[in-house]
Design a protein around this motif. Structure first.
Motif, PDB file in Angstrom:
ATOM      1  N   UNK A   1       0.817  -1.213   0.000  1.00 31.32           N
ATOM      2  CA  UNK A   1       0.000   0.000   0.000  1.00 31.32           C
ATOM      3  C   UNK A   1       0.851   1.264   0.000  1.00 31.32           C
ATOM      4  N   UNK A   2       1.953   1.224   0.738  1.00 30.10           N
ATOM      5  CA  UNK A   2       2.811   2.406   0.829  1.00 30.10           C
ATOM      6  C   UNK A   2       3.606   2.649  -0.454  1.00 30.10           C
ATOM      7  N   UNK A   3       4.073   1.581  -1.087  1.00 27.80           N
ATOM      8  CA  UNK A   3       5.028   1.756  -2.170  1.00 27.80           C
ATOM      9  C   UNK A   3       4.534   1.469  -3.562  1.00 27.80           C
TER      10      UNK A   3
ATOM     11  N   UNK B   1      -0.639   3.212  -7.865  1.00 24.98           N
ATOM     12  CA  UNK B   1      -2.065   3.072  -8.135  1.00 24.98           C
ATOM     13  C   UNK B   1      -2.490   4.200  -9.068  1.00 24.98           C
ATOM     14  N   UNK B   2      -3.135   3.836 -10.177  1.00 23.37           N
ATOM     15  CA  UNK B   2      -3.556   4.835 -11.166  1.00 23.37           C
ATOM     16  C   UNK B   2      -2.390   5.746 -11.559  1.00 23.37           C
ATOM     17  N   UNK B   3      -1.199   5.161 -11.653  1.00 26.21           N
ATOM     18  CA  UNK B   3      -0.029   5.906 -12.077  1.00 26.21           C
ATOM     19  C   UNK B   3       0.579   6.797 -11.014  1.00 26.21           C
TER      20      UNK B   3
ATOM     21  N   UNK C   1      -1.720  -7.127 -10.336  1.00 23.09           N
ATOM     22  CA  UNK C   1      -2.542  -6.412 -11.304  1.00 23.09           C
ATOM     23  C   UNK C   1      -3.057  -5.130 -10.658  1.00 23.09           C
ATOM     24  N   UNK C   2      -3.718  -4.312 -11.442  1.00 24.20           N
ATOM     25  CA  UNK C   2      -4.186  -3.013 -10.972  1.00 24.20           C
ATOM     26  C   UNK C   2      -5.340  -3.170  -9.985  1.00 24.20           C
ATOM     27  N   UNK C   3      -5.283  -2.395  -8.900  1.00 27.15           N
ATOM     28  CA  UNK C   3      -6.418  -2.282  -7.983  1.00 27.15           C
ATOM     29  C   UNK C   3      -7.314  -1.161  -8.497  1.00 27.15           C
ATOM     30  N   UNK C   4      -8.613  -1.455  -8.650  1.00 26.64           N
ATOM     31  CA  UNK C   4      -9.541  -0.550  -9.326  1.00 26.64           C
ATOM     32  C   UNK C   4     -10.610  -0.068  -8.343  1.00 26.64           C
TER      33      UNK C   4
ATOM     34  N   UNK D   1      -7.710  14.021  -5.065  1.00 29.73           N
ATOM     35  CA  UNK D   1      -7.435  13.098  -6.159  1.00 29.73           C
ATOM     36  C   UNK D   1      -7.546  13.789  -7.513  1.00 29.73           C
ATOM     37  N   UNK D   2      -6.910  13.185  -8.504  1.00 32.08           N
ATOM     38  CA  UNK D   2      -6.939  13.698  -9.864  1.00 32.08           C
ATOM     39  C   UNK D   2      -7.124  12.540 -10.839  1.00 32.08           C
ATOM     40  N   UNK D   3      -7.140  12.862 -12.145  1.00 31.67           N
ATOM     41  CA  UNK D   3      -7.159  11.828 -13.175  1.00 31.67           C
ATOM     42  C   UNK D   3      -8.326  10.869 -13.070  1.00 31.67           C
ATOM     43  N   UNK D   4      -8.034   9.569 -13.215  1.00 29.20           N
ATOM     44  CA  UNK D   4      -9.089   8.556 -13.263  1.00 29.20           C
ATOM     45  C   UNK D   4      -9.755   8.303 -11.921  1.00 29.20           C
ATOM     46  N   UNK D   5      -9.307   8.955 -10.866  1.00 33.12           N
ATOM     47  CA  UNK D   5     -10.020   8.857  -9.591  1.00 33.12           C
ATOM     48  C   UNK D   5     -11.149   9.875  -9.502  1.00 33.12           C
ATOM     49  N   UNK D   6     -11.191  10.807 -10.440  1.00 32.87           N
ATOM     50  CA  UNK D   6     -12.278  11.784 -10.465  1.00 32.87           C
ATOM     51  C   UNK D   6     -13.423  11.243 -11.322  1.00 32.87           C
TER      52      UNK D   6
END
Length: 430
Positions: free
Chosen positions: A87-89, A92-94, A232-235, A271-276
């Motif tokens: 989680x720290x390192x 996520x979403x770039x 894999x990516x966490x979404x 947040x920015x990008x795909x988190x918006x």
């Protein structure tokens, strides 16, 4: 690869706790938790289990002692060193260091708070009350436990060969779905199936099948533990819980009308990008977008989670155009009750008009329909929702009145404040 049928037959369920980790949860819960911890850490919230499929007598199917054993096990869990490092390192979403040091220190010391469990007729009343950042993390584990205990109760009546055939049929069904999805050019799809999965082992198997079968079309999973294990990516972004609690805390009608936008203003700062991604249907999509501030039109996209999905997407496209935005550069995420036919239909209708993505949930990770006597493994609609905040009831209207929740007088008030008129009732599949 694990032989799930043999595992189910031999282990008597004792060596397999249903929830194995505090990050056996959806990614959006952790993102929301960080936001809540920063903005409203002392709000007292009550969550409650709601079985919308009352035909399923959970208290008759599930032993209370076994349920308590699984819930107690979750309370014993803490973040492992490897999970904390991830989680720290991880990116996520770039973005690196998505989770702040202060949040991680809090999370590393967290143990989930107590629960209240009581049998009421043929159902269980399961509730969690306490500080919002703590109790909100009960939602996904609680649902996963109830869903899997129900599955285990049905599976316990089956013999070894019956179980082998059962899982072979389920695997075949899923692989046939994947083969059909392969034919959709430009598909982007994620696993959103943690909360109402058949089991942890089965969700993990489904994710592995999607990785192999769909390649780059499979963009990740909402489940943090599986994302970490499978690299894999966490979404995930945010959910109805945020506007429901913010709205319950509003003291006047004017504050209530602004509450859903106050939530997103707080999110915008973090947040920015795909988190918006806008989730507009908590109090009706049409009214939400009509009154939305202009800065929301600049967000990356929208998630459609109730009502007729095509109608919702068409309204979003018109809204973006009216606000001077190019819909072809916007992302629409469909996530309500999806299966292959609806995914193909929506992709054909909207590909090229918007960027299309899908969050595939229960009918990915729990489609055992027709495989057990009396259809005993068919998925059903079970939710765990925030029902009060600082003693005030929460309300959800949705774009489907069959998903509405809250006291009748408050539902009427919210409909008046948010200008919600006649709505089309739709079956709640899951």
């Amino acid at each position: 690869m694990i032989d799930i049928a043999t595992r189910v037959y031999n282990h008597n369920f004792k060596i397999d706790p249903i929830v194995r980790s505090l990050i056996d949860t959806d990614f959006y819960k952790l993102l929301m938790c960080q936001s809540v911890l920063r903005n409203k850490p002392d709000t007292i919230v009550r969550f409650s289990l709601i079985n919308r499929s009352t035909r399923i007598p959970l208290a008759d199917l599930i032993d209370e002692g076994e349920l308590r054993e699984q819930l107690d096990h979750v309370r014993s869990l803490s973040l492992s060193r490897g999970e904390s490092t991830w989680l720290r390192g991880n990116t996520f979403y770039g973005m690196r260091q998505m989770f702040s040091s202060s949040f991680m220190e809090w999370f590393e010391n967290l143990r989930l708070p107590p629960y209240e469990l009581e049998r009421k007729g043929d159902q269980y009343e399961l509730t969690f009350e306490g500080k919002w950042p703590e109790v909100m993390l009960w939602e996904i584990p609680a649902l996963a436990i109830l869903m899997e205990l129900r599955s285990r109760a049905v599976l316990a009546t089956m013999g070894k060969f019956e179980l082998q055939v059962l899982y072979a049929r389920a695997m075949t069904r899923l692989w046939e779905k994947i083969e059909r999805l392969r034919g959709i050019d430009g598909l982007k799809i994620a696993d959103f199936g943690s909360r109402r999965r058949h089991s942890f082992l089965w969700q993990d198997w489904c994710v592995q099948a999607m990785i192999e079968g769909l390649g780059d079309a499979f963009v990740g999973t909402s489940n943090c533990r599986i994302a970490m294990r499978r690299d894999i990516e966490a979404i995930g972004t945010n959910a109805h819980e945020l506007p429901m609690v913010y709205s319950a805390l509003a003291e006047t009608d004017a504050e209530l009308a602004e509450a859903p936008y106050k939530v997103l203003a707080d999110w915008h700062e973090e947040h920015s990008g795909n988190l918006r991604i806008i989730l507009p249907d908590t109090y009706g999509t049409e009214g939400f977008l009509k009154r939305a501030p202009d800065w929301l039109a600049g967000w990356t996209g929208i998630r459609i989670d109730s009502g007729d999905p095509a109608t919702g997407a068409e309204y979003a496209i018109r809204w973006w155009k009216a606000r001077g935005e190019d819909p072809t550069q916007k992302l629409v995420i469909f996530s309500d009750g999806l299966d292959v036919e609806k995914i193909a239909e929506l992709h054909a209708q909207f590909a090229g008009r918007v960027k299309v993505s899908f969050g595939w949930g229960t009918l990915l990770t729990n489609d055992f329909r027709g495989f057990a006597p009396d259809d005993g493994l068919a998925p059903f609609s079970l939710v765990c929702k925030a029902v009060s905040a600082n003693g005030q009831p929460t309300v959800k209207l949705s774009d489907n009145p069959n998903k509405a929740m809250g006291p009748a007088d408050q539902i009427d008030r919210y409909k008046r404040v948010f200008g919600v008129g006649q709505q089309e009732e739709m079956d709640v599949i899951v």
